[in-house]
Scaffold this motif. Structure first.
Motif, PDB file in Angstrom:
ATOM      1  N   ALA A  66       0.827  -1.206   0.000  1.00  0.00           N
ATOM      2  CA  ALA A  66       0.000   0.000   0.000  1.00  0.00           C
ATOM      3  C   ALA A  66       0.862   1.257   0.000  1.00  0.00           C
ATOM      4  O   ALA A  66       0.551   2.230  -0.699  1.00  0.00           O
ATOM      5  CB  ALA A  66      -0.943  -0.013   1.202  1.00  0.00           C
ATOM      6  N   ASP A  67       1.956   1.251   0.751  1.00  0.00           N
ATOM      7  CA  ASP A  67       2.873   2.397   0.757  1.00  0.00           C
ATOM      8  C   ASP A  67       3.499   2.621  -0.609  1.00  0.00           C
ATOM      9  O   ASP A  67       3.817   3.745  -0.974  1.00  0.00           O
ATOM     10  CB  ASP A  67       3.974   2.204   1.799  1.00  0.00           C
ATOM     11  CG  ASP A  67       3.475   2.387   3.216  1.00  0.00           C
ATOM     12  OD1 ASP A  67       2.392   2.982   3.400  1.00  0.00           O
ATOM     13  OD2 ASP A  67       4.160   1.926   4.148  1.00  0.00           O
ATOM     14  N   SER A  68       3.672   1.563  -1.382  1.00  0.00           N
ATOM     15  CA  SER A  68       4.317   1.667  -2.692  1.00  0.00           C
ATOM     16  C   SER A  68       3.390   2.163  -3.792  1.00  0.00           C
ATOM     17  O   SER A  68       3.851   2.650  -4.821  1.00  0.00           O
ATOM     18  CB  SER A  68       4.880   0.308  -3.101  1.00  0.00           C
ATOM     19  OG  SER A  68       5.846  -0.114  -2.170  1.00  0.00           O
ATOM     20  N   PHE A  69       2.086   2.030  -3.599  1.00  0.00           N
ATOM     21  CA  PHE A  69       1.156   2.444  -4.646  1.00  0.00           C
ATOM     22  C   PHE A  69       1.360   3.898  -5.045  1.00  0.00           C
ATOM     23  O   PHE A  69       1.325   4.233  -6.225  1.00  0.00           O
ATOM     24  CB  PHE A  69      -0.294   2.220  -4.224  1.00  0.00           C
ATOM     25  CG  PHE A  69      -0.701   0.783  -4.135  1.00  0.00           C
ATOM     26  CD1 PHE A  69      -0.239  -0.158  -5.041  1.00  0.00           C
ATOM     27  CD2 PHE A  69      -1.548   0.363  -3.134  1.00  0.00           C
ATOM     28  CE1 PHE A  69      -0.614  -1.486  -4.965  1.00  0.00           C
ATOM     29  CE2 PHE A  69      -1.944  -0.961  -3.035  1.00  0.00           C
ATOM     30  CZ  PHE A  69      -1.476  -1.885  -3.954  1.00  0.00           C
ATOM     31  N   SER A  70       1.559   4.777  -4.079  1.00  0.00           N
ATOM     32  CA  SER A  70       1.726   6.202  -4.393  1.00  0.00           C
ATOM     33  C   SER A  70       2.909   6.450  -5.308  1.00  0.00           C
ATOM     34  O   SER A  70       2.859   7.302  -6.187  1.00  0.00           O
ATOM     35  CB  SER A  70       1.905   7.019  -3.111  1.00  0.00           C
ATOM     36  OG  SER A  70       0.705   7.078  -2.408  1.00  0.00           O
ATOM     37  N   SER A  71       3.994   5.711  -5.105  1.00  0.00           N
ATOM     38  CA  SER A  71       5.187   5.955  -5.921  1.00  0.00           C
ATOM     39  C   SER A  71       5.055   5.385  -7.331  1.00  0.00           C
ATOM     40  O   SER A  71       5.774   5.797  -8.228  1.00  0.00           O
ATOM     41  CB  SER A  71       6.440   5.396  -5.232  1.00  0.00           C
ATOM     42  OG  SER A  71       6.331   4.010  -5.034  1.00  0.00           O
ATOM     43  N   TYR A  72       4.131   4.459  -7.560  1.00  0.00           N
ATOM     44  CA  TYR A  72       3.959   3.882  -8.898  1.00  0.00           C
ATOM     45  C   TYR A  72       2.760   4.441  -9.657  1.00  0.00           C
ATOM     46  O   TYR A  72       2.649   4.245 -10.856  1.00  0.00           O
ATOM     47  CB  TYR A  72       3.845   2.355  -8.813  1.00  0.00           C
ATOM     48  CG  TYR A  72       5.185   1.710  -8.569  1.00  0.00           C
ATOM     49  CD1 TYR A  72       6.077   1.517  -9.618  1.00  0.00           C
ATOM     50  CD2 TYR A  72       5.583   1.343  -7.298  1.00  0.00           C
ATOM     51  CE1 TYR A  72       7.318   0.943  -9.398  1.00  0.00           C
ATOM     52  CE2 TYR A  72       6.826   0.774  -7.075  1.00  0.00           C
ATOM     53  CZ  TYR A  72       7.686   0.585  -8.124  1.00  0.00           C
ATOM     54  OH  TYR A  72       8.918   0.033  -7.910  1.00  0.00           O
ATOM     55  N   LEU A  73       1.862   5.139  -8.961  1.00  0.00           N
ATOM     56  CA  LEU A  73       0.690   5.715  -9.623  1.00  0.00           C
ATOM     57  C   LEU A  73       0.917   7.186  -9.938  1.00  0.00           C
ATOM     58  O   LEU A  73       1.414   7.932  -9.093  1.00  0.00           O
ATOM     59  CB  LEU A  73      -0.534   5.617  -8.721  1.00  0.00           C
ATOM     60  CG  LEU A  73      -1.416   4.400  -8.831  1.00  0.00           C
ATOM     61  CD1 LEU A  73      -2.538   4.475  -7.795  1.00  0.00           C
ATOM     62  CD2 LEU A  73      -1.976   4.207 -10.211  1.00  0.00           C
ATOM     63  N   ASN A  74       0.535   7.585 -11.129  1.00  0.00           N
ATOM     64  CA  ASN A  74       0.525   9.002 -11.467  1.00  0.00           C
ATOM     65  C   ASN A  74      -0.528   9.702 -10.616  1.00  0.00           C
ATOM     66  O   ASN A  74      -1.506   9.075 -10.201  1.00  0.00           O
ATOM     67  CB  ASN A  74       0.174   9.188 -12.952  1.00  0.00           C
ATOM     68  CG  ASN A  74       1.308   8.782 -13.854  1.00  0.00           C
ATOM     69  OD1 ASN A  74       2.467   9.070 -13.588  1.00  0.00           O
ATOM     70  ND2 ASN A  74       0.979   8.091 -14.943  1.00  0.00           N
ATOM     71  N   PRO A  75      -0.359  11.003 -10.343  1.00  0.00           N
ATOM     72  CA  PRO A  75      -1.418  11.743  -9.652  1.00  0.00           C
ATOM     73  C   PRO A  75      -2.732  11.584 -10.416  1.00  0.00           C
ATOM     74  O   PRO A  75      -2.765  11.674 -11.641  1.00  0.00           O
ATOM     75  CB  PRO A  75      -0.929  13.185  -9.685  1.00  0.00           C
ATOM     76  CG  PRO A  75       0.566  13.058  -9.773  1.00  0.00           C
ATOM     77  CD  PRO A  75       0.807  11.839 -10.637  1.00  0.00           C
ATOM     78  N   GLY A  76      -3.802  11.295  -9.694  1.00  0.00           N
ATOM     79  CA  GLY A  76      -5.091  11.050 -10.337  1.00  0.00           C
ATOM     80  C   GLY A  76      -5.240   9.627 -10.852  1.00  0.00           C
ATOM     81  O   GLY A  76      -6.293   9.257 -11.359  1.00  0.00           O
ATOM     82  N   GLY A  77      -4.187   8.816 -10.726  1.00  0.00           N
ATOM     83  CA  GLY A  77      -4.235   7.431 -11.177  1.00  0.00           C
ATOM     84  C   GLY A  77      -5.190   6.605 -10.334  1.00  0.00           C
ATOM     85  O   GLY A  77      -5.513   6.957  -9.198  1.00  0.00           O
TER      86      GLY A  77
END
Length: 148
Positions: A66-77
């Motif tokens: 879950a912590d890694s999702f932010s680093s792999y998703l574009n903003p608004g992803g």
């Protein structure tokens, strides 16, 4: 059978620990390994999809993921997740006892509850766009959006 996805995808990456080697096709690649440890460096995506995965992971791995999702998703992803209802485990246990199915890793569900998904992806980093049940209420669909 994998269909030609080139009209739908510009670049997709799938990751699966059961793969024995890299598979490439038009607009996609499937790599052996686990998310996030084995993801290629620098990848940013518009969508991450996890279908019936979270319930098979221990709590500390869920938190790391879950912590890694932010680093792999574009903003608004978008993050699209499905998790089964706990009732599915009850049904599977009956089917196993009746010897109608075998090989199901029910013991790997780690007591995961669908509502646990919300705690893994809290606001303000993620916004819940949709939560619905499907397949007679036995599965849950969650759609989150990464904050800008």
């Amino acid at each position: 059978m994998i269909h030609d996805l080139s009209g739908y995808l510009t670049h997709a990456v799938g990751i699966d620990p059961s793969l024995t080697g890299l598979i490439r096709g038009p607009g996609y690649e499937l790599i052996p390994g686990q998310f996030p440890a084995d993801m290629p460096a620098g990848g940013k995506f518009d969508v991450i999809v996890m279908l019936a995965v979270l319930e098979h992971l221990p709590q500390h791995v869920q938190a790391l993921m879950a912590d890694s999702f932010s680093s792999y998703l574009n903003p608004g992803g978008r993050l699209i997740i499905t998790v089964p209802s706990p009732r599915v485990d009850d049904i599977l246990h009956v089917l196993i006892r009746l010897r109608l199915i075998a090989g199901i890793a029910v013991h790997e569900h780690h007591g995961f509850q669908p509502t646990d998904t919300l705690g893994l992806l809290p606001e303000p980093r993620f916004r819940l766009l949709r939560h619905s049940r499907f397949q007679l209420g036995l599965n849950n669909l969650f759609v989150f959006e990464r904050a800008s």
